[in-house]
Motif scaffolding. Structure first.
Motif, PDB file in Angstrom:
ATOM      1  N   GLU A 259      -7.124 -14.712 -44.408  1.00 50.85           N
ATOM      2  CA  GLU A 259      -5.823 -15.314 -44.715  1.00 50.85           C
ATOM      3  C   GLU A 259      -4.677 -14.307 -44.559  1.00 50.85           C
ATOM      4  O   GLU A 259      -3.520 -14.699 -44.410  1.00 50.85           O
ATOM      5  CB  GLU A 259      -5.800 -15.884 -46.140  1.00 50.85           C
ATOM      6  CG  GLU A 259      -6.651 -17.127 -46.335  1.00 50.85           C
ATOM      7  CD  GLU A 259      -8.099 -16.776 -46.642  1.00 50.85           C
ATOM      8  OE1 GLU A 259      -8.469 -15.577 -46.550  1.00 50.85           O
ATOM      9  OE2 GLU A 259      -8.870 -17.699 -46.969  1.00 50.85           O
TER      10      GLU A 259
ATOM     11  N   LEU B 206      -4.209 -12.336 -42.112  1.00 50.99           N
ATOM     12  CA  LEU B 206      -3.864 -12.055 -40.721  1.00 50.99           C
ATOM     13  C   LEU B 206      -2.512 -12.661 -40.347  1.00 50.99           C
ATOM     14  O   LEU B 206      -1.756 -12.082 -39.571  1.00 50.99           O
ATOM     15  CB  LEU B 206      -4.979 -12.564 -39.786  1.00 50.99           C
ATOM     16  CG  LEU B 206      -6.321 -11.835 -39.975  1.00 50.99           C
ATOM     17  CD1 LEU B 206      -7.434 -12.523 -39.179  1.00 50.99           C
ATOM     18  CD2 LEU B 206      -6.205 -10.368 -39.553  1.00 50.99           C
ATOM     19  N   THR B 207      -2.206 -13.835 -40.917  1.00 48.73           N
ATOM     20  CA  THR B 207      -0.902 -14.449 -40.650  1.00 48.73           C
ATOM     21  C   THR B 207       0.227 -13.552 -41.153  1.00 48.73           C
ATOM     22  O   THR B 207       1.229 -13.361 -40.478  1.00 48.73           O
ATOM     23  CB  THR B 207      -0.785 -15.816 -41.353  1.00 48.73           C
ATOM     24  OG1 THR B 207      -2.002 -16.517 -41.175  1.00 48.73           O
ATOM     25  CG2 THR B 207       0.337 -16.629 -40.779  1.00 48.73           C
TER      26      THR B 207
ATOM     27  N   ARG C 100       0.756 -10.584 -38.928  1.00 42.56           N
ATOM     28  CA  ARG C 100       1.473 -10.914 -37.680  1.00 42.56           C
ATOM     29  C   ARG C 100       2.957 -11.151 -37.937  1.00 42.56           C
ATOM     30  O   ARG C 100       3.803 -10.792 -37.125  1.00 42.56           O
ATOM     31  CB  ARG C 100       0.860 -12.159 -37.027  1.00 42.56           C
ATOM     32  CG  ARG C 100      -0.503 -11.906 -36.414  1.00 42.56           C
ATOM     33  CD  ARG C 100      -0.888 -13.026 -35.472  1.00 42.56           C
ATOM     34  NE  ARG C 100      -0.911 -14.325 -36.115  1.00 42.56           N
ATOM     35  CZ  ARG C 100      -1.971 -14.810 -36.774  1.00 42.56           C
ATOM     36  NH1 ARG C 100      -3.074 -14.115 -36.864  1.00 42.56           N
ATOM     37  NH2 ARG C 100      -1.915 -16.002 -37.321  1.00 42.56           N
ATOM     38  N   GLN C 101       3.262 -11.789 -39.072  1.00 44.89           N
ATOM     39  CA  GLN C 101       4.676 -12.012 -39.400  1.00 44.89           C
ATOM     40  C   GLN C 101       5.417 -10.689 -39.540  1.00 44.89           C
ATOM     41  O   GLN C 101       6.545 -10.551 -39.085  1.00 44.89           O
ATOM     42  CB  GLN C 101       4.802 -12.819 -40.703  1.00 44.89           C
ATOM     43  CG  GLN C 101       4.369 -14.265 -40.583  1.00 44.89           C
ATOM     44  CD  GLN C 101       5.351 -15.106 -39.789  1.00 44.89           C
ATOM     45  OE1 GLN C 101       6.464 -14.675 -39.501  1.00 44.89           O
ATOM     46  NE2 GLN C 101       4.927 -16.295 -39.398  1.00 44.89           N
TER      47      GLN C 101
ATOM     48  N   ALA D   9       5.377  -9.324 -28.154  1.00 43.72           N
ATOM     49  CA  ALA D   9       4.063  -9.959 -28.027  1.00 43.72           C
ATOM     50  C   ALA D   9       2.965  -8.895 -28.027  1.00 43.72           C
ATOM     51  O   ALA D   9       1.938  -9.043 -28.686  1.00 43.72           O
ATOM     52  CB  ALA D   9       4.006 -10.793 -26.748  1.00 43.72           C
TER      53      ALA D   9
ATOM     54  N   LYS E 250       2.431  -7.511 -31.534  1.00 41.55           N
ATOM     55  CA  LYS E 250       1.764  -8.503 -32.373  1.00 41.55           C
ATOM     56  C   LYS E 250       0.274  -8.583 -32.035  1.00 41.55           C
ATOM     57  O   LYS E 250      -0.581  -8.631 -32.926  1.00 41.55           O
ATOM     58  CB  LYS E 250       2.452  -9.852 -32.134  1.00 41.55           C
ATOM     59  CG  LYS E 250       2.160 -10.922 -33.123  1.00 41.55           C
ATOM     60  CD  LYS E 250       3.161 -12.065 -32.905  1.00 41.55           C
ATOM     61  CE  LYS E 250       2.672 -13.351 -33.502  1.00 41.55           C
ATOM     62  NZ  LYS E 250       3.608 -14.457 -33.296  1.00 41.55           N
ATOM     63  N   VAL E 251      -0.035  -8.579 -30.752  1.00 44.15           N
ATOM     64  CA  VAL E 251      -1.440  -8.681 -30.328  1.00 44.15           C
ATOM     65  C   VAL E 251      -2.234  -7.456 -30.796  1.00 44.15           C
ATOM     66  O   VAL E 251      -3.337  -7.587 -31.339  1.00 44.15           O
ATOM     67  CB  VAL E 251      -1.535  -8.845 -28.789  1.00 44.15           C
ATOM     68  CG1 VAL E 251      -2.970  -8.674 -28.314  1.00 44.15           C
ATOM     69  CG2 VAL E 251      -0.997 -10.218 -28.365  1.00 44.15           C
TER      70      VAL E 251
ATOM     71  N   ALA F   5      -2.663  -7.478 -34.562  1.00 42.46           N
ATOM     72  CA  ALA F   5      -3.569  -8.573 -34.945  1.00 42.46           C
ATOM     73  C   ALA F   5      -5.023  -8.216 -34.645  1.00 42.46           C
ATOM     74  O   ALA F   5      -5.914  -8.457 -35.469  1.00 42.46           O
ATOM     75  CB  ALA F   5      -3.173  -9.846 -34.202  1.00 42.46           C
ATOM     76  N   GLU F   6      -5.284  -7.646 -33.481  1.00 44.88           N
ATOM     77  CA  GLU F   6      -6.665  -7.309 -33.129  1.00 44.88           C
ATOM     78  C   GLU F   6      -7.221  -6.194 -34.026  1.00 44.88           C
ATOM     79  O   GLU F   6      -8.373  -6.230 -34.445  1.00 44.88           O
ATOM     80  CB  GLU F   6      -6.769  -6.892 -31.658  1.00 44.88           C
ATOM     81  CG  GLU F   6      -6.543  -8.035 -30.668  1.00 44.88           C
ATOM     82  CD  GLU F   6      -7.577  -9.163 -30.794  1.00 44.88           C
ATOM     83  OE1 GLU F   6      -8.695  -8.913 -31.281  1.00 44.88           O
ATOM     84  OE2 GLU F   6      -7.243 -10.304 -30.423  1.00 44.88           O
TER      85      GLU F   6
ATOM     86  N   ASN G 157      -7.901  -7.748 -37.350  1.00 43.26           N
ATOM     87  CA  ASN G 157      -9.074  -8.609 -37.205  1.00 43.26           C
ATOM     88  C   ASN G 157     -10.358  -7.776 -37.337  1.00 43.26           C
ATOM     89  O   ASN G 157     -11.307  -8.160 -38.033  1.00 43.26           O
ATOM     90  CB  ASN G 157      -9.001  -9.296 -35.831  1.00 43.26           C
ATOM     91  CG  ASN G 157     -10.063 -10.374 -35.661  1.00 43.26           C
ATOM     92  OD1 ASN G 157     -10.629 -10.857 -36.629  1.00 43.26           O
ATOM     93  ND2 ASN G 157     -10.343 -10.730 -34.426  1.00 43.26           N
TER      94      ASN G 157
ATOM     95  N   PHE H 298       6.883 -16.961 -44.209  1.00 47.09           N
ATOM     96  CA  PHE H 298       5.495 -17.271 -44.548  1.00 47.09           C
ATOM     97  C   PHE H 298       5.333 -17.756 -45.981  1.00 47.09           C
ATOM     98  O   PHE H 298       4.438 -18.553 -46.267  1.00 47.09           O
ATOM     99  CB  PHE H 298       4.496 -16.179 -44.148  1.00 47.09           C
ATOM    100  CG  PHE H 298       4.600 -14.856 -44.854  1.00 47.09           C
ATOM    101  CD1 PHE H 298       4.903 -13.716 -44.137  1.00 47.09           C
ATOM    102  CD2 PHE H 298       4.314 -14.741 -46.199  1.00 47.09           C
ATOM    103  CE1 PHE H 298       4.960 -12.483 -44.762  1.00 47.09           C
ATOM    104  CE2 PHE H 298       4.366 -13.510 -46.838  1.00 47.09           C
ATOM    105  CZ  PHE H 298       4.695 -12.381 -46.101  1.00 47.09           C
TER     106      PHE H 298
END
Lengths: 139, 286
Positions: free
Chosen positions: B19, B21-22, B25-26, B43, B46-47, B50-51, B54, B187
């Motif tokens: 939960e 992860l959102t 990213r924000q 982008a 963010k990627v 995020a990875e 993750n 968020f």
């Protein structure tokens, strides 16, 4: 021509929704094709929901068109699910799994798809009609 | 090479669960706004963040922990690049092909980054550091000088988050607050089920508050989840700064923006230090 009666069905209700996580909407395009739409941001927290949506469509004997027109993020967990279902295709028949990748695709999603080479090994189309044409064997 | 002086830095501590992860990213998107990145660079940032996050959520702490452990994300403006650091105090992980993400995360990060380093932290845990190249008009910001980074020892790495704390963000300079606070309101609004109109009101309030944050120094924002509300607590603040921010919400003839806004309320906190509390009340589900 194609009616897109989006049903806020069971899948959508199961989606986590936590902190603005993405939703999955499924709709039946006709008796043989299911449109599975990713809306918003998708990651590990929704990967299982996506898998479930694909399983349901498969169980009902439907080909799957994955609608990426409203997705704003995917990570490698989502790519892994797309690969899992997309590459089980094979043979001479029409593909049973096609990605609808519109030209307006979100920049970060495009980046991840490019870097993972996903469109190279999963059939994709840039319009919904063309995607549906592919799974229906109409090219 | 060095990672700057801390003013151009945004730091986030979140529980290691999917939960989060959102939220991560924000904050990455907020950092991209604050640092003036273009769409592609934003982008990329963010990627990568995020990875990396993750990986932590999936690998760092193993199954069956009763309470989620925390991990830490730092995003820093280093002029010609933005440096992202994701650090956990877990058992370490070896990225391998196979499993749920096919080992795609590391190759994705490596393709995007100018440099990508993974190192073990003494005493347990992994730190991933990625440099994302950026090109922008004008001179690079004044953050390219030898940093105090070495002083930050491994001991300071993420501690388990307090119960109910969804995220703790430290913004290195009050100038960066506007972009980050806007994302956090976003968020919180999503989590509380606000309408887009209520969100717009909330953003107007957060903009006005951030505009009044003119002191020199870092700002900490803590997000806590409750059954009926989500709270963003800004503080500790410099003496008088909380009242100053509240005053900035006063519009002649209208009164306080916070009273006019339907989704978000603002008040001074009752904690020991000066703090400002933004409350987003949860809407009844469907």
């Amino acid at each position: 021509m194609l009616s897109r009666g989006i049903q806020n069905g069971a899948m959508t209700d199961q989606a986590t929704g936590h902190w603005g996580a993405g939703r999955i909407e499924t709709s039946e395009l006709d008796s043989s094709v299911e449109l599975v739409g990713l809306i918003g941001e998708h990651d590990l927290s929704t990967a299982q929901d996506l898998r479930r949506a694909f399983e349901t469509a498969r169980r009902n004997g439907r080909a799957i068109v994955v609608d990426l027109s409203n997705v704003t993020f995917v990570d490698s967990s989502i790519v892994a699910v797309l690969v899992e279902y997309g590459k089980q295709d094979g043979g001479d028949q029409a593909p049973a799994f096609v990605l609808w990748v519109p030209p307006s695709l979100d920049a970060s999603v495009r980046r991840v798809l490019e870097l993972t080479g996903l469109p190279d090994y999963i059939p994709s189309a840039d319009t919904l009609d063309s995607a549906v044409g592919q799974v229906s064997g109409g090219g | 090479m060095n990672a700057g002086n801390g003013h151009g830095e945004i730091r986030l501590v979140v529980p290691a669960r999917s939960e989060s992860l959102t939220v991560v990213r924000q904050i990455a998107a907020g950092a991209a706004d604050a640092f003036g990145l273009d769409e592609e660079e934003a982008a990329d940032l963010k990627v990568v963040v995020a990875e990396a996050s993750n990986n932590v959520v999936r690998h760092a702490f193993g199954e069956g922990q009763e309470a989620p452990r925390a991990f830490e994300v730092e995003i820093e403006d280093a002029g010609r690049s933005v440096v992202a650091i994701v650090r956990d105090r877990g058992g370490g992980f070896i990225p391998t092909a196979g499993g749920d993400s096919l080992g795609l995360g590391i190759p994705i990060m490596a393709s995007i980054s100018r440099a990508l380093e993974l190192r073990s932290i003494e005493g347990g845990g992994v730190e991933l550091r990625a440099e994302i190249p950026v090109s922008r008009p004008g001179p690079p910001p004044d953050t390219d000088r030898p940093g105090k980074r070495e002083e930050r020892s491994d001991q300071e790495a993420a501690e388990p988050a307090v119960d109910g704390t969804a995220a703790r963000v430290t913004v290195g300079s009050s100038k960066l607050l506007r972009s980050v606070l806007a994302r956090m309101i976003g968020f919180a609004a999503a989590g509380a089920g606000l309408t887009t109109d209520e969100l717009a009101d909330g953003l107007m309030v957060s903009d006005a508050l951030a505009g009044a944050a003119t002191w020199d120094g870092a700002v900490e924002v803590t997000v806590t989840e409750h059954d009926d509300r989500i709270q963003l607590t800004l503080g500790p603040l410099p003496q008088g700064a909380g009242q100053g921010m509240l005053d900035a919400l006063e519009v002649p003839g209208i009164g306080s923006l916070a009273r006019a806004a339907s989704g978000v309320s603002v008040e001074l906190g009752d904690g020991p230090g000066e703090e400002l509390v933004l409350t987003v009340t949860r809407r009844e589900a469907g």
